[in-house]
Design an enzyme around this catalytic site. Structure first.
Site, PDB file in Angstrom:
ATOM      1  N   GLU A   8       0.774  -1.207  -0.129  1.00  0.00           N
ATOM      2  CA  GLU A   8      -0.019  -0.101  -0.030  1.00  0.00           C
ATOM      3  C   GLU A   8       0.946   1.386  -0.084  1.00  0.00           C
ATOM      4  O   GLU A   8       0.530   2.526  -0.578  1.00  0.00           O
ATOM      5  CB  GLU A   8      -0.957   0.041   1.172  1.00  0.00           C
ATOM      6  CG  GLU A   8      -2.032   1.006   1.026  1.00  0.00           C
ATOM      7  CD  GLU A   8      -3.034   0.770   2.209  1.00  0.00           C
ATOM      8  OE1 GLU A   8      -3.627   1.645   2.751  1.00  0.00           O
ATOM      9  OE2 GLU A   8      -3.578  -0.704   2.276  1.00  0.00           O
ATOM     10  N   TYR A 302      -0.591  -3.981  14.056  1.00  0.00           N
ATOM     11  CA  TYR A 302      -1.653  -3.554  13.384  1.00  0.00           C
ATOM     12  C   TYR A 302      -2.637  -2.736  13.955  1.00  0.00           C
ATOM     13  O   TYR A 302      -3.170  -3.071  14.926  1.00  0.00           O
ATOM     14  CB  TYR A 302      -2.319  -4.358  12.503  1.00  0.00           C
ATOM     15  CG  TYR A 302      -2.951  -3.677  11.248  1.00  0.00           C
ATOM     16  CD1 TYR A 302      -2.641  -3.199  10.209  1.00  0.00           C
ATOM     17  CD2 TYR A 302      -4.495  -4.047  11.522  1.00  0.00           C
ATOM     18  CE1 TYR A 302      -3.223  -2.718   9.316  1.00  0.00           C
ATOM     19  CE2 TYR A 302      -5.358  -3.272  10.399  1.00  0.00           C
ATOM     20  CZ  TYR A 302      -4.817  -2.937   9.357  1.00  0.00           C
ATOM     21  OH  TYR A 302      -5.574  -2.554   8.379  1.00  0.00           O
TER      22      TYR A 302
END
Length: 734
Positions: A8, A302
């Protein structure tokens, strides 16, 4: 043959490339070790604007609503077209046999990859990398257990539905209300219900009428006891006088109970944002940005998670991790934490990702190099881990009832026997109870206690408190919960990953402002925000309806709800809104005609004034549809009349094209958000000094001055001057 890994962000690609041995730097990708590692830089492919479905939609007219595409069209973002072409070329290379989807492991990451994959018309097989940590070991383990991409088709369907539903509601409702009332009124599927909550709280505060009340307080030796509230002062004075004459009070009841206070759960994103707002004054978006950066630096797991637990396979590593974190962050380092792993382990309550915790990389990290904001958030996460596995806090609570002159008075006291997890929490962390009562001396029933004094206390009822980001996040998380079944997996509006952006949009669009001098500032609706809430019908601003939609999106993720049914429901609601909405009379929504002037245009000398989207030279205000984009891609215009034509508010366009966009791409690339203060200083002084800028390529931070100049046509141009040298970066257009 090679595998193409698509990440990403460039910083993530570098971390993965290092582990895979892809060390050769190329234009837009890394290569080596049988892998090609590239990146997306956010959303490369996005939904097309309404005019892509027909020229008639270039104008805002009521008769063209609702706009409900039968076949959805996508476009490549102009600002990222080069990287898209690089990815397209890599996907087409003959030596690329398959692809690894390594975008963020969540709904939006899935959408980012799939849209690029389909836009490139790629047919090659792909696998999914799903990890919760950017540590080298986690990356290796993730590549050892890659999953077929088809296993995440339902997640992609949910992401598509979310994106398209936001587009349908945003485009149609924004155009409808803007045409009805004149100025641009951005409406969003999640943004508007959140605004409604803020406006509802403000209305409750405005309509609140404070009333006085009175209590009588007895003060024997060592503690105080209070009587019931009384509305009449004369009644309270009479009770006080009777007690003074009595001179003593009798112990009617003295009860002691042993209690325990469980440690707090680990952080999910929302609970972390709430604590960071309350304790540090950070906005939800700042906390997300800091935590995301810590994740990319491999220091925490995360961040975009809604779970507060760990999985069973993580129990074995907890003692070592807790001991390391304790020593590294100096959390009572001489008193080892008793690691009660069972308190934080529950795989059934972990969906996509487990709770946010520090990683083992923390042990060898140079934390002195971290920006102060990242370090403060890291310390919150570290302290929470240590507390969560600690022993319960054990205390005794004493309740005493006294009788004096025929009236009863009560007092509560607390004595801590074993602080447990609270031993690691200082008062500065804001974790201690504000209502802790001092201990009460041992008392026996029927004992007579001499009264040192009797006091009459006067108070006033107080209105509800304004929302802070802490309390608004809580309300967003629980919105509609009372109307939904107890066993639903996700309640509330928005998701942990999107709530911060929704609050920021409300502020940036001018519907809500931050006020106050406390760390956690109050969120207050503006006149524009209150007016929008007054004209938007219940079906758009209902938190319970939006919460129900969020639950259905989760159902799509789990394969238990049909995407077509969800989209039909959204389309039906919007169609009904357009056909049946009646204009609310007497509501005036002012255009920002008195916008604050922040200085003179560096190109032509005219005033530079603030608008919804940026700070514009008053000799140039945009008219192209591409200049304004609202929530869900809703194009914004200056306003339309109810008949569908332009209103009396017309923007004048001259040759000067100077503007500083609030959503500024240049500043986003260096990890900053252009604030009003920064814009004013740039316009007035031509430069600003910035700390902790972030390199997209390396992820490292640096300090620099940003200089503002202009192109020949007035467009803003930025240059960077570094602290440690006189070098300047190449000029970048605004």
């Amino acid at each position: 043959m090679s595998k193409l890994v698509i990440c990403e962000k460039p910083s993530v690609a570098q971390s993965i490339g290092k582990v895979l041995g892809a060390s050769k730097r190329c234009d837009g990708y890394l290569e080596g070790g049988g892998y090609i590692v590239s990146w997306c830089v956010g959303h490369l492919v996005e939904l097309a604007q309404p005019e892509a479905y027909g020229e008639t939609y270039a104008k805002w007219r009521l008769e063209d609503l609702p706009i409900l595409p039968e076949k959805w069209r996508y476009q490549v973002s102009p600002s990222t077209k080069k990287q898209f072409q690089i990815l397209k070329g890599l996907m087409g290379r003959e030596d690329v046999a398959s692809i690894v989807e390594a975008t963020d492991a969540g709904r939006e990451g899935e959408l980012i990859f799939r849209l690029v994959y389909h836009q490139c018309k790629c047919k090659k097989p792909f696998e999914r990398l799903w990890i919760s940590s950017m540590e080298d070991a986690a990356i290796r383990e993730g590549f050892a257990r890659l999953r077929p991409g088809t296993e995440y088709d339902a997640l992609y369907e949910a992401a598509l539905c979310r994106e398209r539903a936001d587009w349908i509601v945003g485009i149609n409702a924004t155009r409808l209300f803007s045409c009805k009332y004149g100025p641009t009124l951005n409406v969003g599927r999640v943004m508007t219900p959140t605004l409604a909550m803020v406006c509802g709280r403000e209305a409750a505060i405005s309509g609140f009428q404070s009333e006085p009340f009175y209590t009588v307080q007895l003060v024997p030796e060592g503690f105080a006891a209070n009587g019931e509230r009384m509305k009449e002062k004369t009644e309270a004075e009479k009770v006080a006088e009777e007690c003074r004459r009595a001179g003593t009070a009798t112990v009617v009841k003295s009860e002691r109970k042993d209690r325990t206070e469980k440690p707090p759960a680990l952080y999910d994103l929302t609970s972390l944002q709430r604590d960071a707002n309350r304790q540090l004054g950070y906005t939800a978006q700042q906390t997300l940005d800091y935590t995301q950066s810590l994740y990319e630096k491999k220091l925490v797991t995360y961040p975009r998670t809604d779970s507060r637990y760990l999985t069973e396979d993580m129990a074995g590593m907890l003692p070592g991790l807790v001991e390391m974190v304790q020593k590294k962050r100096d959390i009572s380092p001489d008193a080892p934490v008793p690691v009660n792993a069972a308190q934080v382990i529950n795989g059934k309550k972990v969906s996509d990702h487990h709770a946010i915790i520090p990683t083992k990389t923390l042990e060898s990290a140079d934390l002195a190099a971290l920006p102060s904001g990242e370090l403060a958030v890291l310390d919150l996460i570290a302290l929470r881990l240590v507390c969560a596995v600690g022993d319960p806090c054990r205390y005794s609570e004493t309740t005493v009832t006294l009788e004096c002159a025929g009236h009863q008075f009560k007092s509560k006291g607390k004595t801590v026997a074993d602080p447990g997890w609270r031993a690691y929490v200082s008062a500065a962390d804001g974790e201690k109870d504000g209502d802790d009562a001092p201990p009460i001396p041992a008392l026996s029933e029927n004992a007579e206690l001499p009264l040192a004094r009797v006091e009459l206390k006067e108070g006033k009822t107080t209105p509800p408190k304004r929302f802070t980001e802490d309390t608004l996040l809580q309300s967003m998380e629980t919105a509609g919960a009372e109307e939904m079944p107890e066993d639903v997996e996700r309640k509330g509006i928005g998701t942990p990953a999107t709530r911060a952006a929704i609050i920021e949009k409300l502020v940036q669009k001018g519907f809500v402002e931050r006020k106050g001098d406390k760390k956690a500032k109050a969120l207050v609706p503006t006149d524009k925000g209150r007016a929008l809430a007054a004209v938007v019908p219940e079906q758009i601003q209902s938190p319970s309806m939006t919460a129900e939609w969020e639950e259905k999106l989760l159902g799509i993720e789990k394969g238990g709800y049909a995407p077509d049914d969800f989209m039909r429901e959204i389309a039906g609601m919007v169609t009904d809104l357009v056909k049946n909405y009646e204009t609310v009379k007497g509501v005036e929504i002012k255009m920002p005609g008195n916008s604050k002037v922040i200085g003179s245009c560096p190109h032509c000398g005219a005033d530079v004034a603030e608008r919804d989207k940026g700070w514009f030279c008053t000799h140039r205000v945009p008219t192209k549809s591409s200049d304004f984009v609202g929530e869900g891609g809703a194009t914004e215009r200056s306003g339309c009349s109810p008949q569908g034509g332009r209103s009396g508010v017309e923007f004048v366009t001259t040759q000067c094209r100077f503007v500083l966009w609030k959503d500024n791409a240049y500043f986003k690339k260096i990890g900053k958000h252009l604030t009003a203060g920064m814009a004013e200083k740039l316009v007035k002084e031509g430069r600003i000094k910035l700390k902790d800028c972030k390199s997209q390529r390396t992820g490292k931070t640096y300090n620099a001055d940003v200089l503002l100049t202009t192109e020949e046509d007035g467009r803003a141009k930025f240059q960077m001057e570094f602290d440690n040298s006189g070098k300047k970066s190449g000029g970048k257009k605004n």
